[in-house]
Design a protein around this motif. Structure first.
Motif: not given
Ligand code: G4P
Length: 529
Positions: A17, A20-25, A45, A47, A139-140, A142-143, A255-257
């Motif tokens: 990805s 910040d797209a959400g790979k780690t999550t 993480n 990154k 992903n995401k 929820d936004r 939504s991975a988160l």
């Molecule tokens: P990456 O490895 O691809 O770089 O991305 P990562 O999973 O670190 O996610 C990047 C940011 O996006 C993180 O927020 C993470 O919490 C958020 N995120 C991942 N999946 C979702 C989702 O489904 N919905 C929403 N709303 N956000 C999501 P951050 O604020 O940068 O970091 P953190 O402080 O939460 O760890």
């Protein structure tokens, strides 16, 4: 369990990805499903965070973590999952390219609001070139984000894919209600609670049923029916063969988160994703089911503890079983090596393992025998293809800043190049060394590591190159090649493997050279046969 069953149950893949797209999550949620970790936040993480520390110090810190996250393995149902970590930072793109030689498929994560981003485009292009099966996770949800159809259009256009949605969102952002799972034909309602259970999934045999209105309301139900109708008309049905051939890419939404849509993704993934695939060597195609072991090094981690000069070489097993204490031929060096403590990876731990199967990654402790791309066999003289060097984008002379430490500098540079941190070119004219990198950050990393791990100091000087072109004359003895070498002598160098490289200073110069010397072929990667 039989050898064939062990192969059948393996799924080795990478998640790619844009940062910040959400790979780690997503990785973390997959590990949670596999029971490999107990709580969210457990996956470190890797990154590179912007902020307090300088980028390269942060890289050093992350290097410690990234050994642990290089391979994340776990069992899910009866499958053995190996996730290979791929750095998202663009300066480390070459690391990711190399890791992509060891995966059997990939999952691409795309941010619903940002759509297809630059790094995703580059990585997917490499996957397509290698015909790696691709699955897309948007992903995401929820936004607020882009319209699902527009986004699929964008994925098709920018990434050159042919998509087929396996699930579809009901609303988005504030109005996000859940997901209709086209693959399983059920609805998963979104409650924003990450501890949600599978029980919350509502099976619905027919979207025409009046049940649908009761569950999601009249308007959303009408809209969903229309959308599903459109999907049926516009997108091809899922077909596993096409997916495995790289001709069709299934798309999931979630939504991975919030751990939403992830189980659906994983359940479908373990069913459809490829088992370990055959791999091309320079002499023949090697099938995973062959009895004799073969494998190749795709990554090297060095000096995690500078006091011990320790290196860990990551080997992907292509065929046969890799066994502890059995001698294997290191093809390039022509010598037999035994490994008394090969590491396997489980979640974030590594442990000594007696036997590994195709698809698995073993970590071998190494005292400097391995380079990236090296092949191990049970005696067969063959080398795997497919780990080319790409042209760097930055070039600098490296100078020794401490004459008393020239041996250390040489050794350090040599070993860092083995690891694939950067590429070394030696100029034909005067033997000066030029280091080529994908990102400017690597120069700081190299300088720092040379000093801290090898006690050597270096400085850099600009070298006016723009691209490295690997040179292949149609006839090495003809007059044209001799003339080419004479005119371009200032810009000719040898790479680490002794191949001739033309360090061109502009696109214009490449074009001019090509038209002036048509029998001297120029290539932008080191593997061109
Ligand atoms: P990456 O490895 O691809 O770089 O991305 P990562 O999973 O670190 O996610 C990047 C940011 O996006 C993180 O927020 C993470 O919490 C958020 N995120 C991942 N999946 C979702 C989702 O489904 N919905 C929403 N709303 N956000 C999501 P951050 O604020 O940068 O970091 P953190 O402080 O939460 O760890």
């Amino acid at each position: 369990m039989s050898f064939l069953k062990e192969i059948e149950r393996r799924r080795t893949f990478g998640i790619i990805s844009h940062p910040d797209a959400g790979k780690t999550t997503l990785t973390e949620k997959l590990l949670l499903f596999g029971g490999a970790i107990q709580e969210a936040g457990a996956v470190k993480n890797n990154k590179i965070k912007k902020g307090a520390t300088s980028d390269f110090m942060e890289i050093e810190r992350q290097r410690g973590i990234s050994v642990a996250t290089s391979v994340l393995a776990f069992n899910y149902h009866d499958k053995k999952i190996n996730i290979l970590d791929t750095p998202g930072h663009k300066d480390f793109a070459e690391d990711t390219f190399r890791t992509l030689t060891a995966v059997d498929s990939v999952i691409v994560v795309i941010d619903v609001a940002k759509g297809v981003e630059e790094q995703t485009e580059k990585l997917v292009a490499v996957c397509r070139m290698r015909k790696i099966p691709i699955l897309v996770f948007i992903n995401k949800l929820d936004r607020e984000g882009k319209d699902a159809f527009d986004l699929m259009d964008e994925v098709e256009k920018k990434l050159g894919l042919t998509v087929t949605p396996m699930s579809f969102p009901i609303g988005m952002g504030y109005d996000f209600q859940g997901i209709y799972n086209i693959w399983e034909k059920n609805i998963n309602l979104f409650s924003g609670d990450s501890r949600k259970n599978i029980e919350d999934v509502i099976a619905i045999s027919d979207v025409e049923s009046p049940e649908l209105e009761k569950i999601i309301g009249q308007k959303p139900a009408d809209k969903l029916r229309e959308e599903l109708e459109l999907i049926r008309e516009v997108y091809p049905d899922f077909n596993r063969e096409d997916y495995l051939d790289g001709k069709l890419q299934p798309v999931f939404f979630g939504s991975a988160l919030n751990n939403f849509g992830v189980r659906e993704l994983l359940d479908c993934f373990v069913e459809i994703a490829p088992t370990p695939r055959p791999k091309e060597s320079e002499t023949r195609l090697v099938d995973p089911k062959e009895e004799k072991m073969s494998g190749f090094v795709f990554k090297i981690h060095a000096n995690m503890d500078p006091k011990h000069r320790d290196r860990l070489a990551f080997v992907k097993i292509v065929s046969g079983t890799f066994e502890r204490n059995k001698p294997y031929l290191h093809v390039r060096q022509g010598k037999n090596l035994k490994f008394s403590s090969p590491n396997a990876f489980f979640a974030e731990k590594k442990e000594i393992v007696d036997i590994s199967y195709p698809g698995d990654i073993v970590g071998l402790h190494d005292t400097g025998n391995f380079k990236i791309g090296d092949t191990l066999t049970e005696g067969e003289q063959m080398s795997f293809k497919g780990i080319p060097s790409f042209s760097p984008e930055h070039f600098r002379y490296i100078n020794n800043a401490d004459p008393l430490k020239s041996k250390q500098l040489e050794k350090g540079v040599d070993q860092l190049m083995d690891e694939g941190v950067a590429q070394l070119f030696t100029l034909e004219m005067n033997n000066r060394k030029v280091i080529g990198t994908v990102g400017a950050l690597q120069y700081e990393v190299i300088q720092y590591r040379l000093e801290h791990e090898y006690g050597a100091k270096c400085t850099y000087e600009n070298f006016p190159a723009y691209k490295a072109c690997w040179v292949k004359p149609e006839d090495p003895k003809n007059e044209e090649f001799a003339e080419f070498k004479r005119i371009k002598q200032k810009f000719l160098a040898k790479d680490k493997y002794g191949q001739l490289v033309f360090l061109a200073d502009s696109d214009f110069s490449i074009q001019m050279t090509q038209s002036k010397f048509p029998t001297v072929k120029l290539f932008f990667t080191s593997e061109f046969d």
